[in-house]
Scaffold this motif. Sequence first.
Motif, PDB file in Angstrom:
ATOM      1  N   TYR A   1       4.579   5.579  -5.440  1.00 15.62           N
ATOM      2  CA  TYR A   1       4.507   5.571  -6.904  1.00 15.62           C
ATOM      3  C   TYR A   1       3.518   6.572  -7.459  1.00 15.62           C
ATOM      4  O   TYR A   1       3.877   7.398  -8.355  1.00 15.62           O
ATOM      5  CB  TYR A   1       4.205   4.050  -7.472  1.00 15.62           C
ATOM      6  CG  TYR A   1       4.203   4.069  -9.131  1.00 15.62           C
ATOM      7  CD1 TYR A   1       5.185   4.224  -9.580  1.00 15.62           C
ATOM      8  CD2 TYR A   1       2.856   4.125  -9.451  1.00 15.62           C
ATOM      9  CE1 TYR A   1       5.311   3.972 -11.119  1.00 15.62           C
ATOM     10  CE2 TYR A   1       2.602   3.948 -11.057  1.00 15.62           C
ATOM     11  CZ  TYR A   1       3.774   4.048 -11.920  1.00 15.62           C
ATOM     12  OH  TYR A   1       3.565   4.129 -13.140  1.00 15.62           O
ATOM     13  N   SER A   2       2.310   6.797  -6.940  1.00 19.22           N
ATOM     14  CA  SER A   2       1.235   7.344  -7.490  1.00 19.22           C
ATOM     15  C   SER A   2       1.531   8.809  -7.395  1.00 19.22           C
ATOM     16  O   SER A   2       1.267   9.632  -8.006  1.00 19.22           O
ATOM     17  CB  SER A   2      -0.144   7.186  -6.769  1.00 19.22           C
ATOM     18  OG  SER A   2      -0.619   5.817  -7.209  1.00 19.22           O
ATOM     19  N   LYS A   3       1.983   9.127  -6.178  1.00 20.01           N
ATOM     20  CA  LYS A   3       2.596  10.494  -5.857  1.00 20.01           C
ATOM     21  C   LYS A   3       3.672  11.144  -6.608  1.00 20.01           C
ATOM     22  O   LYS A   3       3.682  12.133  -7.156  1.00 20.01           O
ATOM     23  CB  LYS A   3       2.880  10.712  -4.429  1.00 20.01           C
ATOM     24  CG  LYS A   3       3.278  12.040  -3.881  1.00 20.01           C
ATOM     25  CD  LYS A   3       3.511  12.208  -2.280  1.00 20.01           C
ATOM     26  CE  LYS A   3       3.708  13.565  -2.012  1.00 20.01           C
ATOM     27  NZ  LYS A   3       3.973  13.850  -0.542  1.00 20.01           N
ATOM     28  N   LYS A   4       4.719  10.175  -7.149  1.00 20.11           N
ATOM     29  CA  LYS A   4       5.754  10.621  -7.872  1.00 20.11           C
ATOM     30  C   LYS A   4       5.214  10.775  -9.396  1.00 20.11           C
ATOM     31  O   LYS A   4       5.730  11.522 -10.117  1.00 20.11           O
ATOM     32  CB  LYS A   4       6.751   9.334  -7.861  1.00 20.11           C
ATOM     33  CG  LYS A   4       7.970   9.875  -8.545  1.00 20.11           C
ATOM     34  CD  LYS A   4       9.143   8.559  -8.278  1.00 20.11           C
ATOM     35  CE  LYS A   4       8.545   7.348  -8.882  1.00 20.11           C
ATOM     36  NZ  LYS A   4       9.626   6.450  -9.138  1.00 20.11           N
TER      37      LYS A   4
ATOM     38  N   ILE B   1       0.907  -0.991   0.096  1.00 23.61           N
ATOM     39  CA  ILE B   1      -0.042   0.024  -0.072  1.00 23.61           C
ATOM     40  C   ILE B   1       0.983   1.283  -0.056  1.00 23.61           C
ATOM     41  O   ILE B   1       0.666   2.161  -0.874  1.00 23.61           O
ATOM     42  CB  ILE B   1      -0.918  -0.248   1.188  1.00 23.61           C
ATOM     43  CG1 ILE B   1      -2.086  -1.164   0.887  1.00 23.61           C
ATOM     44  CG2 ILE B   1      -1.643   1.332   1.369  1.00 23.61           C
ATOM     45  CD1 ILE B   1      -2.745  -1.352   2.147  1.00 23.61           C
ATOM     46  N   LYS B   2       1.862   1.203   0.892  1.00 22.41           N
ATOM     47  CA  LYS B   2       3.009   2.372   0.684  1.00 22.41           C
ATOM     48  C   LYS B   2       3.540   2.400  -0.518  1.00 22.41           C
ATOM     49  O   LYS B   2       3.660   3.803  -0.871  1.00 22.41           O
ATOM     50  CB  LYS B   2       3.630   2.175   1.936  1.00 22.41           C
ATOM     51  CG  LYS B   2       3.036   2.714   3.321  1.00 22.41           C
ATOM     52  CD  LYS B   2       4.308   2.270   4.414  1.00 22.41           C
ATOM     53  CE  LYS B   2       3.638   2.459   5.840  1.00 22.41           C
ATOM     54  NZ  LYS B   2       4.634   2.356   6.866  1.00 22.41           N
ATOM     55  N   ALA B   3       3.949   1.520  -0.950  1.00 21.68           N
ATOM     56  CA  ALA B   3       4.900   1.444  -2.324  1.00 21.68           C
ATOM     57  C   ALA B   3       3.847   1.958  -3.293  1.00 21.68           C
ATOM     58  O   ALA B   3       4.347   2.912  -4.188  1.00 21.68           O
ATOM     59  CB  ALA B   3       5.175   0.158  -2.550  1.00 21.68           C
TER      60      ALA B   3
END
Length: 71
Positions: A16-19, A10-12
């Motif tokens: 990824y989405s934020k980046k 979930i954190k990964a």
Amino acid sequence: MKMPVSKAQIKATARYSKKTYDTVLVKIRKDSDLTLSMIKEHAETMSESTNSFIVRAIKGAIERDKAKTET
């Protein structure tokens, strides 16, 4: 049956989405002439996701606006 998703996954995915993506919130009044269901139905008719339809609609509007100002 879906496999449970780990907290690390979930954190990964969030990193990824934020980046990778910019996020825009669009609010549509429920009593408007344009409704979310209309948008979703149209996107489905065009065999695309709601998101890809909205992006395509925005790109089209920008292109039309540029063409107006160039003439």
